[in-house]
Design a protein around this motif. Structure first.
Motif, PDB file in Angstrom:
ATOM      1  N   ASP A 149     -17.072  13.259  -2.164  1.00 20.95           N
ATOM      2  CA  ASP A 149     -17.056  11.952  -1.502  1.00 20.95           C
ATOM      3  C   ASP A 149     -15.638  11.623  -1.033  1.00 20.95           C
ATOM      4  O   ASP A 149     -14.670  11.867  -1.761  1.00 20.95           O
ATOM      5  N   PRO A 150     -15.503  11.058   0.175  1.00 17.60           N
ATOM      6  CA  PRO A 150     -14.176  10.701   0.658  1.00 17.60           C
ATOM      7  C   PRO A 150     -13.566   9.572  -0.174  1.00 17.60           C
ATOM      8  O   PRO A 150     -14.231   8.576  -0.458  1.00 17.60           O
ATOM      9  N   VAL A 151     -12.298   9.759  -0.573  1.00 22.75           N
ATOM     10  CA  VAL A 151     -11.577   8.734  -1.330  1.00 22.75           C
ATOM     11  C   VAL A 151     -10.272   8.354  -0.648  1.00 22.75           C
ATOM     12  O   VAL A 151      -9.568   7.460  -1.108  1.00 22.75           O
ATOM     13  N   GLY A 152      -9.944   9.031   0.454  1.00 26.00           N
ATOM     14  CA  GLY A 152      -8.712   8.707   1.156  1.00 26.00           C
ATOM     15  C   GLY A 152      -8.464   9.624   2.326  1.00 26.00           C
ATOM     16  O   GLY A 152      -9.339  10.390   2.740  1.00 26.00           O
ATOM     17  N   GLU A 153      -7.230   9.529   2.846  1.00 26.23           N
ATOM     18  CA  GLU A 153      -6.837  10.327   4.001  1.00 26.23           C
ATOM     19  C   GLU A 153      -5.360  10.684   3.889  1.00 26.23           C
ATOM     20  O   GLU A 153      -4.533   9.842   3.530  1.00 26.23           O
ATOM     21  N   VAL A 154      -5.040  11.927   4.223  1.00 26.95           N
ATOM     22  CA  VAL A 154      -3.649  12.367   4.247  1.00 26.95           C
ATOM     23  C   VAL A 154      -2.945  11.648   5.391  1.00 26.95           C
ATOM     24  O   VAL A 154      -3.469  11.557   6.496  1.00 26.95           O
ATOM     25  N   THR A 155      -1.757  11.124   5.111  1.00 25.51           N
ATOM     26  CA  THR A 155      -0.951  10.472   6.145  1.00 25.51           C
ATOM     27  C   THR A 155       0.172  11.379   6.618  1.00 25.51           C
ATOM     28  O   THR A 155       0.541  11.361   7.786  1.00 25.51           O
ATOM     29  N   SER A 156       0.739  12.173   5.723  1.00 24.00           N
ATOM     30  CA  SER A 156       1.797  13.137   6.044  1.00 24.00           C
ATOM     31  C   SER A 156       1.617  14.353   5.163  1.00 24.00           C
ATOM     32  O   SER A 156       1.256  14.228   3.993  1.00 24.00           O
ATOM     33  N   VAL A 189      -6.111  -2.343  -1.668  1.00 23.35           N
ATOM     34  CA  VAL A 189      -7.382  -1.610  -1.649  1.00 23.35           C
ATOM     35  C   VAL A 189      -7.151  -0.100  -1.577  1.00 23.35           C
ATOM     36  O   VAL A 189      -8.041   0.684  -1.877  1.00 23.35           O
ATOM     37  N   ARG A 190      -5.937   0.282  -1.189  1.00 24.13           N
ATOM     38  CA  ARG A 190      -5.554   1.690  -1.133  1.00 24.13           C
ATOM     39  C   ARG A 190      -4.058   1.782  -1.415  1.00 24.13           C
ATOM     40  O   ARG A 190      -3.328   0.803  -1.235  1.00 24.13           O
ATOM     41  N   VAL A 191      -3.631   2.955  -1.867  1.00 22.68           N
ATOM     42  CA  VAL A 191      -2.227   3.127  -2.217  1.00 22.68           C
ATOM     43  C   VAL A 191      -1.787   4.547  -1.859  1.00 22.68           C
ATOM     44  O   VAL A 191      -2.586   5.486  -1.911  1.00 22.68           O
ATOM     45  N   LEU A 192      -0.523   4.675  -1.457  1.00 23.30           N
ATOM     46  CA  LEU A 192       0.025   5.968  -1.073  1.00 23.30           C
ATOM     47  C   LEU A 192       0.320   6.797  -2.315  1.00 23.30           C
ATOM     48  O   LEU A 192       1.018   6.349  -3.223  1.00 23.30           O
ATOM     49  N   ARG A 193      -0.246   7.995  -2.368  1.00 24.07           N
ATOM     50  CA  ARG A 193      -0.078   8.896  -3.516  1.00 24.07           C
ATOM     51  C   ARG A 193       0.431  10.244  -3.005  1.00 24.07           C
ATOM     52  O   ARG A 193       0.189  10.616  -1.859  1.00 24.07           O
ATOM     53  N   GLN A 217       0.823  -1.207   0.000  1.00 23.91           N
ATOM     54  CA  GLN A 217       0.000   0.000   0.000  1.00 23.91           C
ATOM     55  C   GLN A 217       0.857   1.258   0.000  1.00 23.91           C
ATOM     56  O   GLN A 217       0.500   2.254  -0.635  1.00 23.91           O
ATOM     57  N   ALA A 218       1.989   1.219   0.702  1.00 21.26           N
ATOM     58  CA  ALA A 218       2.863   2.389   0.831  1.00 21.26           C
ATOM     59  C   ALA A 218       3.822   2.537  -0.342  1.00 21.26           C
ATOM     60  O   ALA A 218       4.680   3.417  -0.326  1.00 21.26           O
ATOM     61  N   ARG A 219       3.672   1.691  -1.354  1.00 18.13           N
ATOM     62  CA  ARG A 219       4.560   1.714  -2.523  1.00 18.13           C
ATOM     63  C   ARG A 219       6.018   1.545  -2.131  1.00 18.13           C
ATOM     64  O   ARG A 219       6.919   2.167  -2.683  1.00 18.13           O
ATOM     65  N   LEU A 256       1.431  13.202   1.482  1.00 19.82           N
ATOM     66  CA  LEU A 256       1.229  11.820   1.075  1.00 19.82           C
ATOM     67  C   LEU A 256      -0.127  11.406   1.624  1.00 19.82           C
ATOM     68  O   LEU A 256      -0.495  11.783   2.737  1.00 19.82           O
ATOM     69  N   ALA A 257      -0.876  10.653   0.828  1.00 17.69           N
ATOM     70  CA  ALA A 257      -2.216  10.247   1.248  1.00 17.69           C
ATOM     71  C   ALA A 257      -2.503   8.840   0.773  1.00 17.69           C
ATOM     72  O   ALA A 257      -2.091   8.444  -0.324  1.00 17.69           O
ATOM     73  N   LEU A 258      -3.192   8.082   1.599  1.00 14.91           N
ATOM     74  CA  LEU A 258      -3.687   6.772   1.189  1.00 14.91           C
ATOM     75  C   LEU A 258      -4.997   6.988   0.447  1.00 14.91           C
ATOM     76  O   LEU A 258      -5.955   7.516   1.011  1.00 14.91           O
ATOM     77  N   ILE A 259      -5.011   6.610  -0.832  1.00 14.97           N
ATOM     78  CA  ILE A 259      -6.177   6.805  -1.695  1.00 14.97           C
ATOM     79  C   ILE A 259      -6.731   5.442  -2.094  1.00 14.97           C
ATOM     80  O   ILE A 259      -5.978   4.542  -2.474  1.00 14.97           O
ATOM     81  N   SER A 260      -8.038   5.296  -2.026  1.00 13.54           N
ATOM     82  CA  SER A 260      -8.703   4.056  -2.419  1.00 13.54           C
ATOM     83  C   SER A 260      -8.432   3.762  -3.895  1.00 13.54           C
ATOM     84  O   SER A 260      -8.574   4.641  -4.743  1.00 13.54           O
ATOM     85  N   THR A 261      -8.064   2.534  -4.191  1.00 14.88           N
ATOM     86  CA  THR A 261      -7.831   2.162  -5.587  1.00 14.88           C
ATOM     87  C   THR A 261      -9.154   2.082  -6.346  1.00 14.88           C
ATOM     88  O   THR A 261      -9.169   2.222  -7.569  1.00 14.88           O
ATOM     89  N   ASP A 262     -10.261   1.896  -5.646  1.00 15.90           N
ATOM     90  CA  ASP A 262     -11.586   1.881  -6.284  1.00 15.90           C
ATOM     91  C   ASP A 262     -11.997   3.258  -6.805  1.00 15.90           C
ATOM     92  O   ASP A 262     -12.899   3.367  -7.639  1.00 15.90           O
ATOM     93  N   ALA A 263     -11.340   4.314  -6.314  1.00 15.70           N
ATOM     94  CA  ALA A 263     -11.707   5.679  -6.707  1.00 15.70           C
ATOM     95  C   ALA A 263     -11.246   6.005  -8.127  1.00 15.70           C
ATOM     96  O   ALA A 263     -11.683   7.006  -8.699  1.00 15.70           O
ATOM     97  N   GLY A 264     -10.357   5.189  -8.699  1.00 10.65           N
ATOM     98  CA  GLY A 264      -9.898   5.422 -10.066  1.00 10.65           C
ATOM     99  C   GLY A 264      -9.056   6.673 -10.235  1.00 10.65           C
ATOM    100  O   GLY A 264      -9.035   7.274 -11.301  1.00 10.65           O
TER     101      GLY A 264
END
Length: 146
Positions: free
Chosen positions: A87-94, A61-65, A32-34, A107-115
């Motif tokens: 609509d929420p698609v993720g959360e900032v981590t840093s 299910v989510r990936v760091l972007r 997830q964190a690449r 950096l944020a974890l973003i849902s891969t379903d959000a496209g």
């Protein structure tokens, strides 16, 4: 000159390096964190190997972007990331203000379903106010290693 945790945090965020406990943890896998490049995939055995192999095969299910502010907003940890519809698609981590770029980065974890793709515009919720961000691939500044 003295340099503390604030300097470390800004520098590592500018390079897109994950911080253990925020961008990489027991709940946020290296997939997830690449950070899969740091996993010894060819080792016969290590704790969590099967789970990581399964996640890598199925896709996380989510990936760091990376996020780059398009206005004065500065991403901070735990801020919701929203799509154009709100609509929420993720959360900032840093997140921090980049002194090198003179813009907010995070950096944020973003849902891969959000496209979501690099270059897409999203929003972060900054204490009830929406702030525009662009999805980018870190690093935010080029390395000067020779």
């Amino acid at each position: 000159m003295p340099a503390g945790l604030g300097a470390r945090d800004t520098l590592r965020t500018e390079m897109g390096y994950p911080l253990h406990g925020q961008d990489l943890s027991l709940e946020i896998s290296p997939v997830q964190a690449r950070s899969g490049w740091a996993v010894g995939w060819k080792k016969d055995a290590f704790w969590g190997r099967e789970a990581l192999l399964a996640e890598r095969a199925d896709g996380p299910v989510r990936v760091l972007r990376g996020l780059e502010s398009l206005d004065r907003g500065i991403p901070r940890a735990h801020m919701p990331v929203l799509n154009a519809a709100g609509d929420p698609v993720g959360e900032v981590t840093s997140g921090t203000f980049s002194p090198s770029r003179r813009v907010g980065i995070g950096l944020a974890l973003i849902s891969t379903d959000a496209g979501v793709e690099d270059g897409d515009e999203l929003q972060i919720d900054v204490r009830g106010r929406r702030s525009a961000v662009r999805v980018v691939r870190p690093p935010f500044v080029e390395s000067h290693v020779r």
